[in-house]
Design an enzyme around this catalytic site. Sequence first.
Site, PDB file in Angstrom:
ATOM      1  N   SER A 688      30.740  33.772  32.996  1.00 29.39           N
ATOM      2  CA  SER A 688      32.126  34.206  33.214  1.00 29.39           C
ATOM      3  C   SER A 688      32.934  34.324  31.929  1.00 29.39           C
ATOM      4  O   SER A 688      34.071  34.784  31.967  1.00 29.39           O
ATOM      5  CB  SER A 688      32.827  33.233  34.169  1.00 29.39           C
ATOM      6  OG  SER A 688      32.868  31.933  33.637  1.00 29.39           O
ATOM      7  N   LYS A 731      40.275  28.431  38.630  1.00 34.57           N
ATOM      8  CA  LYS A 731      40.620  28.985  37.315  1.00 34.57           C
ATOM      9  C   LYS A 731      42.087  29.405  37.259  1.00 34.57           C
ATOM     10  O   LYS A 731      42.786  29.153  36.265  1.00 34.57           O
ATOM     11  CB  LYS A 731      39.707  30.174  37.010  1.00 34.57           C
ATOM     12  CG  LYS A 731      38.245  29.786  36.807  1.00 34.57           C
ATOM     13  CD  LYS A 731      37.366  31.015  36.643  1.00 34.57           C
ATOM     14  CE  LYS A 731      35.901  30.612  36.438  1.00 34.57           C
ATOM     15  NZ  LYS A 731      35.013  31.793  36.316  1.00 34.57           N
TER      16      LYS A 731
END
Length: 781
Positions: A688, A731
């Site tokens: 990511s 996140k």
Amino acid sequence: MKKKFEKLEKLAKETFQSPELPRELPLIHLRNGMIVFPQTVVPVHVAREKTLMALEQSIDSYSQLIFVTSQKDPSVEEPSFEELYQIGTISRVLQVAQLPDGTFRVLLEGIERARAYEIIKEEPFIARVEVLRSSYKRTKKMEALMRTVTENFTKYALYTQRYPQETLTALSEAAEPSRLADFIASLLPISFQQRQALLEELHPSRRLEMLLEILTHENEILEIERQLDTKVKKRIEESQKEFFLREKLKAISEELGEKNSETAQIRATVENLQLPDYVKRKAITEIERFEKMSPYSAEATVVRTYLDWLVGLPWNNSTQDREDMMQAKKILEASHYGLEEAKERILEFLAVRKRSKSVRAPILCLVGPPGVGKTSLAKAVAQALDRKFAHMSLGGLRDEAEIKGHRRTYVGAMPGRVLQLMRNVQSKNPVLLLDEIDKLAVSFQGDPAAALLEVLDPEQNKEFVDHYVEVPFDLSNVLFITTANVTHTIPPALLDRMEIIWLEGYTEHEKLAIAKYYVIPKLMSEFALDHGQFKISEGAIRKIIQSYTREAGVRQLTRSLQRLMRKVVLKLEEGADSVRVGVKEIEDYLGPETVQNDVILSRNEVGAAHGLAWTEYGGTVMIVETLMMPGKGELILTGRLGEIMKESARIALSVARSYCGEKCKDIFQQSDIHINLPEGAVPKDGPSAGVTMTVAMISSALKRKVRNDVAMTGEITLRGKVLAVGGIKEKVLAAHRYGINKVLLPKSNERDLSKLPPQVKEKIQFIFIETIDQAVEQACL
């Protein structure tokens, strides 16, 4: 050689007399603790060639006289003169006989102590010797010593029953102190060092004192042993007598038609409990075995303990589930703020259970970072269902027997922890929490995760068999709730049997509500504070959240509030009427701010970008730094990156070179590119960070600054496409905690925004990107 040995044997049979002892004699050295005392006859086995030569010399040239000493180290095969004790005994060879194994048996008679002080011939040893005699007077003290030593030796002989009557008769005939001491020393089974010390002691008085000390010590030990033997024998006789009487009583009871009271009581318990048929049959079989045993035997204790466990399990005991849906909902709402998905799943189970009693309980797995309330939610579920609650920690568990128990053949065997908890709560349908299931370990003692399969599998746990109990126990009515921080460490077969419920971290708004309505009232009750004594403003709570805690859960927030209240209680005890805490007073109570903002960039920079990452402790913001320096186009990676992240960095380099085109060709060819992710002690992995590393490299190559209010996440492909990643909610919550107001997300993750709280959506601008071009356009100035 054989003729020489026959001559040796023949010469030794003759008797020789020597008027005085010579000053030179053949020397033989004994080992294995053999010592010849004067005035004693000792048989010695001889096999060494050098010793046989010395014996032959003794018989041929020295009137059968020989000097006998001992070697200091018995393991040395051919010792030198320095490795021998100098003090030994001048002895006479009385007899030599050859044994069937080829060795010789030599009978030696000790004559006088002597000291060898020089070797005049090596093969065999011929030594110059000096006879050692001691002059003494026969005093009353010596008479007393002789009498005391004789009495103690006689007592020792009676204890050990080791010596014939002839030995004791010879002892009484030893009138000389020196002869008496040597005679007793030769008979005692003492150590080699003690024997040598007695041989080296010349004065008979001191030798008798040494013997008296040895004999006194041995007699004391033997007396203690005799007393212990007497006690043990007495106990055995009493035990046999008791066993005989009990067997007789048992026979009389059987004749009268009576039964053993303990056995009868167990039988009555089995009948009254209305156990399942297979359990009752097993219990009756064990009772019949128990009746045939002595109640004091070890096997009887094992059977009695097993019966206690068998009848103590809740085979039919169960509690009635709460069917009032509104009441259950109120309990869940009162115990936890938020966690709507978990609460809704529990209420669904209640609704289905109310309509159909045959539905099986689900296996729920609460997954989330520490401190979000997984364990306390499980307790709230038990309270909402009105069921009993049991807790079992699986962290670090490495023994399969902890789950399924030990076989009864092992000493101290017990059932596994699952059945122990069932017995403790005395309910067939409790809420059973299996905590930290992602931290199970595997060792040579078995795989606990494999043992849990039978516990958690709905198709198998109806007939769960513990190794100790050995009969099936129904676990299908138990509501199992497991907790974990991550799912990738849970074995796939185990994960497949559980329903995952994700508990993400809390927003600042949620933490404020939890502190106001849950944590503070609970702590005030614990610290015995009322609202008139203590008040804290909302701004003060918000400052604690922002400046003293930065976590996904509320555990650190709770600790900070506890610390604050302890100081408040101290002030009240010192005389204050009430305490009000505002924003300005927080530093006075909690000290300087502990949360540092160096995790995020303070200004727009070239080659540095914010990335979003997910860990088992929740989401976090990390800085990706790149630096171009003169070199050969090498890629340098630091920050404890995993293999997947290293591959992402290589892809990011290729995409960056393609994006920058011909104008930056020389820059990439003539520069080394260094990518670093700070906090090098923390391992990092996953795809990511691909977009973030690409943007940071493009920024370094084009010298364009990256905005410090932007964070991004996404996997990058060689074509520059941005792919979806996981952990979006965590996140985004991390970006919100760090004050970032613009987040770049993959277009494929747009659907994940539905899980975000409205307060977060209002404060963050979301940009959905599909290519690296869009990411650079939004992030770079």
